[in-house]
Design a protein around this motif. Structure first.
Motif, PDB file in Angstrom:
ATOM      1  N   ALA A 164      41.822  36.396  27.646  1.00 17.47           N
ATOM      2  CA  ALA A 164      40.663  36.357  26.745  1.00 17.47           C
ATOM      3  C   ALA A 164      40.292  37.753  26.261  1.00 17.47           C
ATOM      4  O   ALA A 164      40.071  37.965  25.064  1.00 17.47           O
ATOM      5  N   TRP A 168      40.623  38.736  22.344  1.00 17.30           N
ATOM      6  CA  TRP A 168      39.336  38.518  21.683  1.00 17.30           C
ATOM      7  C   TRP A 168      39.227  39.407  20.452  1.00 17.30           C
ATOM      8  O   TRP A 168      39.553  40.595  20.512  1.00 17.30           O
ATOM      9  N   THR A 170      37.872  42.034  18.044  1.00 16.24           N
ATOM     10  CA  THR A 170      36.971  43.157  18.326  1.00 16.24           C
ATOM     11  C   THR A 170      36.182  43.610  17.107  1.00 16.24           C
ATOM     12  O   THR A 170      35.257  44.403  17.242  1.00 16.24           O
ATOM     13  N   ALA A 175      30.810  41.072  19.237  1.00 19.40           N
ATOM     14  CA  ALA A 175      32.031  40.589  19.885  1.00 19.40           C
ATOM     15  C   ALA A 175      31.967  40.786  21.400  1.00 19.40           C
ATOM     16  O   ALA A 175      32.343  39.884  22.154  1.00 19.40           O
ATOM     17  N   LEU A 179      31.993  37.752  24.114  1.00 20.05           N
ATOM     18  CA  LEU A 179      33.077  37.699  25.088  1.00 20.05           C
ATOM     19  C   LEU A 179      32.531  37.626  26.506  1.00 20.05           C
ATOM     20  O   LEU A 179      33.003  36.824  27.322  1.00 20.05           O
ATOM     21  N   TYR A 182      31.253  34.198  27.103  1.00 24.36           N
ATOM     22  CA  TYR A 182      32.393  33.282  27.208  1.00 24.36           C
ATOM     23  C   TYR A 182      32.999  33.336  28.617  1.00 24.36           C
ATOM     24  O   TYR A 182      33.215  32.306  29.255  1.00 24.36           O
TER      25      TYR A 182
END
Length: 195
Positions: A164, A168, A170, A175, A179, A182
């Motif tokens: 992840a 992910w 950026t 972000a 993240l 998440y």
């Protein structure tokens, strides 16, 4: 024009300098391409002197990988006395920040080490095991009973987190926060909410 000789470093300072150079190079190239000749050149020493500080190229590679993994573990250590949620957040935010700051180095470690030297792979695996152990500690702080296969779940979440963070996007606003949310929400679903 005079050519100044490089300052003589104490043995531990020299080792640290050589490892630091290795970390810089590892951010640019795979581990198996890490040239001890280039390390020595950047340090201003002979290649032979490098092997005064490290028994072999393999020993040097292990020292560089261990330094990177130690920094990652330092960054993910929860503060003493933190409750379950604060421990979880310290671990995930430290992990995310480390990988975002050292993305190429991290990719070299987790993807390159698996194809290379078994001793280097052990260092990376030990690091993953410590991170999984922190997931177990988080769960123990919740006071909830252990779900079945908790240790396997902790290892699986660590692998999930690696993928992840590396993949992910950026460039999106928020972000990092998205993240973190998440990763933390998925871990909470796996091992149960903090009490």
């Amino acid at each position: 024009m005079s050519s100044a000789r490089p300052r003589r470093l104490a043995p531990e300072e020299r080792r640290q300098q050589l490892v630091k150079i290795g970390l810089e190079l590892l951010a640019e190239q795979p581990l198996d391409a890490l040239s001890t000749d280039e390390v020595a050149r950047r340090a201003g020493i002979s290649r032979g002197l490098l092997f005064h500080y490290f028994a072999s190229k393999r020993d040097y590679h292990q020292a560089v990988v261990r330094a990177a993994c130690t920094e990652l573990l330092d960054r993910t250590t929860p503060p003493p006395g933190a409750d379950a949620r604060a421990s979880l957040h310290a671990m995930t935010s430290g992990f995310v920040d480390y990988v975002r700051e050292h993305r190429q180095l991290y990719l070299t470690l987790v993807r390159g080490a698996s194809a290379g030297d078994p001793a280097v792979q052990r260092v990376v695996d030990e690091t993953r095991q410590v991170l999984a152990g922190r997931v177990l500690e988080f769960h123990r702080h919740t006071g909830r009973p252990d779900p079945p296969r908790l240790a396997l779940t902790a290892r699986a979440w660590t692998a999930f987190a690696e993928e992840a963070v590396v993949n992910w996007p950026t460039d999106e606003p928020d972000a990092r926060d998205e993240l973190l949310d998440y990763l933390e929400s998925h871990l909470l679903r796996l091992v149960g909410p903090a009490g």
